[in-house]
Scaffold this motif. Structure first.
Motif, PDB file in Angstrom:
ATOM      1  N   ARG A  73       0.828  -1.199   0.000  1.00  0.00           N
ATOM      2  CA  ARG A  73       0.000   0.000   0.000  1.00  0.00           C
ATOM      3  C   ARG A  73       0.867   1.256   0.000  1.00  0.00           C
ATOM      4  NH1 ARG A  73      -3.007  -1.287   3.930  1.00  0.00           N
ATOM      5  NH2 ARG A  73      -2.109  -0.073   5.615  1.00  0.00           N
ATOM      6  N   MET A  74       1.991   1.211   0.757  1.00  0.00           N
ATOM      7  CA  MET A  74       2.906   2.352   0.779  1.00  0.00           C
ATOM      8  C   MET A  74       3.487   2.597  -0.606  1.00  0.00           C
ATOM      9  SD  MET A  74       6.293   2.899   3.107  1.00  0.00           S
ATOM     10  CE  MET A  74       5.321   2.959   4.592  1.00  0.00           C
ATOM     11  N   ALA A  75       3.836   1.512  -1.308  1.00  0.00           N
ATOM     12  CA  ALA A  75       4.375   1.661  -2.663  1.00  0.00           C
ATOM     13  C   ALA A  75       3.337   2.263  -3.597  1.00  0.00           C
ATOM     14  CB  ALA A  75       4.832   0.304  -3.193  1.00  0.00           C
ATOM     15  N   GLN A  76       2.073   1.821  -3.435  1.00  0.00           N
ATOM     16  CA  GLN A  76       0.998   2.361  -4.266  1.00  0.00           C
ATOM     17  C   GLN A  76       0.806   3.849  -4.000  1.00  0.00           C
ATOM     18  OE1 GLN A  76      -2.905   0.942  -3.327  1.00  0.00           O
ATOM     19  NE2 GLN A  76      -3.731   1.398  -5.340  1.00  0.00           N
ATOM     20  N   GLU A  77       0.873   4.230  -2.720  1.00  0.00           N
ATOM     21  CA  GLU A  77       0.708   5.641  -2.360  1.00  0.00           C
ATOM     22  C   GLU A  77       1.815   6.480  -2.977  1.00  0.00           C
ATOM     23  OE1 GLU A  77       0.687   5.513   1.856  1.00  0.00           O
ATOM     24  OE2 GLU A  77      -1.308   4.632   1.994  1.00  0.00           O
ATOM     25  N   ALA A  78       3.043   5.950  -2.954  1.00  0.00           N
ATOM     26  CA  ALA A  78       4.165   6.696  -3.538  1.00  0.00           C
ATOM     27  C   ALA A  78       3.983   6.872  -5.037  1.00  0.00           C
ATOM     28  CB  ALA A  78       5.471   5.963  -3.250  1.00  0.00           C
ATOM     29  N   MET A 243      -6.110  17.219  -2.364  1.00  0.00           N
ATOM     30  CA  MET A 243      -7.203  16.377  -1.885  1.00  0.00           C
ATOM     31  C   MET A 243      -8.067  15.842  -3.034  1.00  0.00           C
ATOM     32  SD  MET A 243      -6.333  16.754   1.252  1.00  0.00           S
ATOM     33  CE  MET A 243      -7.608  16.195   2.370  1.00  0.00           C
ATOM     34  N   THR A 244      -7.427  15.177  -3.975  1.00  0.00           N
ATOM     35  CA  THR A 244      -8.145  14.574  -5.094  1.00  0.00           C
ATOM     36  C   THR A 244      -8.774  13.260  -4.644  1.00  0.00           C
ATOM     37  OG1 THR A 244      -6.196  13.359  -5.833  1.00  0.00           O
ATOM     38  CG2 THR A 244      -6.496  15.580  -6.721  1.00  0.00           C
ATOM     39  N   GLN A 245      -9.739  12.777  -5.412  1.00  0.00           N
ATOM     40  CA  GLN A 245     -10.359  11.498  -5.095  1.00  0.00           C
ATOM     41  C   GLN A 245      -9.327  10.369  -5.130  1.00  0.00           C
ATOM     42  OE1 GLN A 245     -13.303  11.046  -3.949  1.00  0.00           O
ATOM     43  NE2 GLN A 245     -14.258  13.021  -4.377  1.00  0.00           N
ATOM     44  N   GLU A 246      -8.394  10.459  -6.067  1.00  0.00           N
ATOM     45  CA  GLU A 246      -7.370   9.423  -6.191  1.00  0.00           C
ATOM     46  C   GLU A 246      -6.476   9.377  -4.956  1.00  0.00           C
ATOM     47  OE1 GLU A 246      -8.969  10.501 -10.047  1.00  0.00           O
ATOM     48  OE2 GLU A 246      -8.024  11.744  -8.496  1.00  0.00           O
ATOM     49  N   ASN A 247      -6.043  10.551  -4.503  1.00  0.00           N
ATOM     50  CA  ASN A 247      -5.194  10.594  -3.314  1.00  0.00           C
ATOM     51  C   ASN A 247      -5.949  10.142  -2.066  1.00  0.00           C
ATOM     52  OD1 ASN A 247      -2.843  11.395  -4.561  1.00  0.00           O
ATOM     53  ND2 ASN A 247      -3.166  13.569  -4.215  1.00  0.00           N
ATOM     54  N   MET A 248      -7.209  10.554  -1.948  1.00  0.00           N
ATOM     55  CA  MET A 248      -8.003  10.137  -0.795  1.00  0.00           C
ATOM     56  C   MET A 248      -8.178   8.617  -0.789  1.00  0.00           C
ATOM     57  SD  MET A 248      -8.542  12.802   1.011  1.00  0.00           S
ATOM     58  CE  MET A 248      -9.782  12.197   2.172  1.00  0.00           C
ATOM     59  N   ALA A 249      -8.402   8.037  -1.944  1.00  0.00           N
ATOM     60  CA  ALA A 249      -8.551   6.579  -2.034  1.00  0.00           C
ATOM     61  C   ALA A 249      -7.245   5.879  -1.644  1.00  0.00           C
ATOM     62  CB  ALA A 249      -8.968   6.176  -3.439  1.00  0.00           C
ATOM     63  N   ASN A 254      -5.343   5.060   6.121  1.00  0.00           N
ATOM     64  CA  ASN A 254      -4.489   5.817   7.031  1.00  0.00           C
ATOM     65  C   ASN A 254      -5.245   6.204   8.298  1.00  0.00           C
ATOM     66  OD1 ASN A 254      -3.071   8.426   8.082  1.00  0.00           O
ATOM     67  ND2 ASN A 254      -1.642   7.596   6.583  1.00  0.00           N
ATOM     68  N   ARG A 255      -4.559   6.263   9.408  1.00  0.00           N
ATOM     69  CA  ARG A 255      -5.194   6.602  10.688  1.00  0.00           C
ATOM     70  C   ARG A 255      -5.809   7.995  10.678  1.00  0.00           C
ATOM     71  NH1 ARG A 255      -0.635   7.951  15.214  1.00  0.00           N
ATOM     72  NH2 ARG A 255      -2.585   8.416  16.311  1.00  0.00           N
ATOM     73  N   ASP A 258     -10.130  10.203   8.435  1.00  0.00           N
ATOM     74  CA  ASP A 258     -11.321  10.971   8.808  1.00  0.00           C
ATOM     75  C   ASP A 258     -10.992  12.454   8.969  1.00  0.00           C
ATOM     76  OD1 ASP A 258     -12.855   8.703   8.743  1.00  0.00           O
ATOM     77  OD2 ASP A 258     -12.781   8.342  10.905  1.00  0.00           O
ATOM     78  N   PHE A 259      -9.856  12.742   9.560  1.00  0.00           N
ATOM     79  CA  PHE A 259      -9.404  14.132   9.702  1.00  0.00           C
ATOM     80  C   PHE A 259      -9.202  14.765   8.328  1.00  0.00           C
ATOM     81  CE2 PHE A 259      -5.463  16.816   9.935  1.00  0.00           C
ATOM     82  CZ  PHE A 259      -6.055  17.939  10.508  1.00  0.00           C
ATOM     83  N   TRP A 260      -8.573  14.027   7.428  1.00  0.00           N
ATOM     84  CA  TRP A 260      -8.320  14.558   6.081  1.00  0.00           C
ATOM     85  C   TRP A 260      -9.616  14.712   5.293  1.00  0.00           C
ATOM     86  CZ3 TRP A 260      -3.693  10.720   5.256  1.00  0.00           C
ATOM     87  CH2 TRP A 260      -2.581  11.204   5.961  1.00  0.00           C
ATOM     88  N   ALA A 261     -10.575  13.820   5.509  1.00  0.00           N
ATOM     89  CA  ALA A 261     -11.875  13.956   4.834  1.00  0.00           C
ATOM     90  C   ALA A 261     -12.566  15.238   5.283  1.00  0.00           C
ATOM     91  CB  ALA A 261     -12.746  12.744   5.143  1.00  0.00           C
ATOM     92  N   ASN A 262     -12.378  15.614   6.550  1.00  0.00           N
ATOM     93  CA  ASN A 262     -12.917  16.876   7.060  1.00  0.00           C
ATOM     94  C   ASN A 262     -12.225  18.062   6.394  1.00  0.00           C
ATOM     95  OD1 ASN A 262     -13.249  18.365  10.410  1.00  0.00           O
ATOM     96  ND2 ASN A 262     -14.420  18.708   8.556  1.00  0.00           N
ATOM     97  N   LEU A 263     -10.899  17.980   6.236  1.00  0.00           N
ATOM     98  CA  LEU A 263     -10.146  19.042   5.553  1.00  0.00           C
ATOM     99  C   LEU A 263     -10.581  19.166   4.089  1.00  0.00           C
ATOM    100  CD1 LEU A 263      -6.436  18.648   6.771  1.00  0.00           C
ATOM    101  CD2 LEU A 263      -8.255  20.040   7.750  1.00  0.00           C
ATOM    102  N   LYS A 264     -10.897  18.043   3.483  1.00  0.00           N
ATOM    103  CA  LYS A 264     -11.285  18.043   2.073  1.00  0.00           C
ATOM    104  C   LYS A 264     -12.534  18.892   1.825  1.00  0.00           C
ATOM    105  CE  LYS A 264     -11.877  14.886  -1.871  1.00  0.00           C
ATOM    106  NZ  LYS A 264     -12.933  15.649  -2.535  1.00  0.00           N
ATOM    107  N   GLU A 265     -13.406  19.031   2.825  1.00  0.00           N
ATOM    108  CA  GLU A 265     -14.601  19.862   2.667  1.00  0.00           C
ATOM    109  C   GLU A 265     -14.200  21.310   2.373  1.00  0.00           C
ATOM    110  OE1 GLU A 265     -17.199  19.379   6.046  1.00  0.00           O
ATOM    111  OE2 GLU A 265     -16.761  17.225   6.152  1.00  0.00           O
ATOM    112  N   GLY A 266     -13.188  21.804   3.075  1.00  0.00           N
ATOM    113  CA  GLY A 266     -12.690  23.152   2.811  1.00  0.00           C
ATOM    114  C   GLY A 266     -11.979  23.251   1.480  1.00  0.00           C
ATOM    115  N   TYR A 267     -11.235  22.209   1.143  1.00  0.00           N
ATOM    116  CA  TYR A 267     -10.529  22.160  -0.152  1.00  0.00           C
ATOM    117  C   TYR A 267     -11.537  22.216  -1.305  1.00  0.00           C
ATOM    118  CZ  TYR A 267      -7.662  20.100  -3.913  1.00  0.00           C
ATOM    119  OH  TYR A 267      -7.013  19.854  -5.100  1.00  0.00           O
ATOM    120  N   ASP A 268     -12.594  21.410  -1.198  1.00  0.00           N
ATOM    121  CA  ASP A 268     -13.596  21.345  -2.270  1.00  0.00           C
ATOM    122  C   ASP A 268     -14.342  22.677  -2.419  1.00  0.00           C
ATOM    123  OD1 ASP A 268     -12.921  18.739  -2.804  1.00  0.00           O
ATOM    124  OD2 ASP A 268     -14.572  17.864  -1.663  1.00  0.00           O
TER     125      ASP A 268
END
Length: 293
Positions: A73-78, A243-249, A254-255, A258-268
């Protein structure tokens, strides 16, 4: 008789030599020799992890507990990290960038920071919306993806912050700086601690976002002029990555998802309106509301 025998041996010798040469050519063709590698001693500059983190994105590995699934998963994220061409950071003079928007010094400004990409975007208001003025490469930041949680963790913050005139420090030991206002209401609700988290010059970081002196001079000037011309606060939105859909997926396990999904509301909201939203905090969450502007 002896003469015939001698001639026969000579002919046989010639045949054997010819065969050996033929075999040698065949072997040389099939298995060419590998050239010896000359060892060259070079002086390698020494870097600490803080200086390398925005350039190499070195992950924190726990080799005793990491599973194969986590490693893959780490390799995929990179691999999903967005490639930003070097032209993005071309040193366009500030005056030229302002004329291209078009805007003028003193117009309201807005800042976005992306930790993984190590970039700071400066947006400026023109004709009722914010337009991208310049993108600056962050020289150094410390820590990994995720929010700052406590004093001394050497972690650069993520979240929604703002800069007022009292946040500016023209006499900073880091050339120039402005305080991000950490901990904000959200951080305090989560009992997070820390102080003096800034954007500054001098290209060194212990929890801050550090620029080169040349870049902080431009950024500081734009913020200072906007505040002096009447902008009450300059919002600074700090994200772990775009905060693209691809990066979020890619970071769905990641732990901090949920925090990042909250940040994404402001980004969007900003992506749709090109105006910074009003940011509130309720029940330990950021609340994105209609803009004040």
């Amino acid at each position: 008789m002896n003469e015939k025998m001698t001639r026969a041996w000579l002919i046989l010798g010639d045949i054997l030599v010819t065969l050996l040469l033929l075999i040698s050519f065949i072997l040389f063709y099939l298995y060419p020799p590998v050239p010896a590698v000359k060892q060259v001693q070079k002086a390698v500059p020494q870097y600490n992890r803080t200086q390398l983190s925005p350039l190499l994105k070195i992950p924190e590995l726990n080799t005793t507990t990491m599973t194969v699934e986590a490693f893959l998963r780490m390799a995929q994220e990179a691999n999903n990290a967005e490639f930003i061409p070097i032209e993005t950071y071309k040193n366009v003079p500030l005056e030229e960038a302002l004329s291209l928007v078009p805007a003028k010094m003193g117009n309201p400004v807005f800042i976005r920071i992306f930790k993984q990409e190590a970039v700071l975007e400066m947006w400026i208001k023109a004709e009722g919306e914010y337009r991208l003025l310049k993108t600056y490469k962050i020289c150094a930041y410390s820590g990994t993806l995720g929010p700052k949680r406590k004093e001394g963790d050497r972690q650069a913050p993520e979240g929604f912050y703002s800069v007022s005139r009292s946040s500016l420090n023209p006499h900073s030991k880091f050339h120039l700086s402005f305080n991000l206002g950490y901990p904000n209401a959200y951080d305090r609700a989560h009992k997070r601690t820390g102080s003096y988290l800034m954007v500054h010059g001098n290209c060194v970081s212990v929890g801050c976002y550090a620029m080169t002196d040349e870049k902080i001079e431009e950024i500081y000037k734009l913020v200072e002029k906007a505040l002096k011309q009447g902008q009450k606060k300059v919002q600074v939105h700090i994200y772990p990555f775009r905060m693209t859909q691809e990066n979020m997926a890619a970071y769905s396990h990641n732990r901090w998802y949920d925090f990042w999904a909250n940040l994404k509301e402001g980004y969007d909201y900003f992506e749709a309106e090109h105006l910074p939203p009003h940011i509130g905090v309720k029940k330990k969450r950021y609340v994105i509301q209609e803009t004040d502007e």
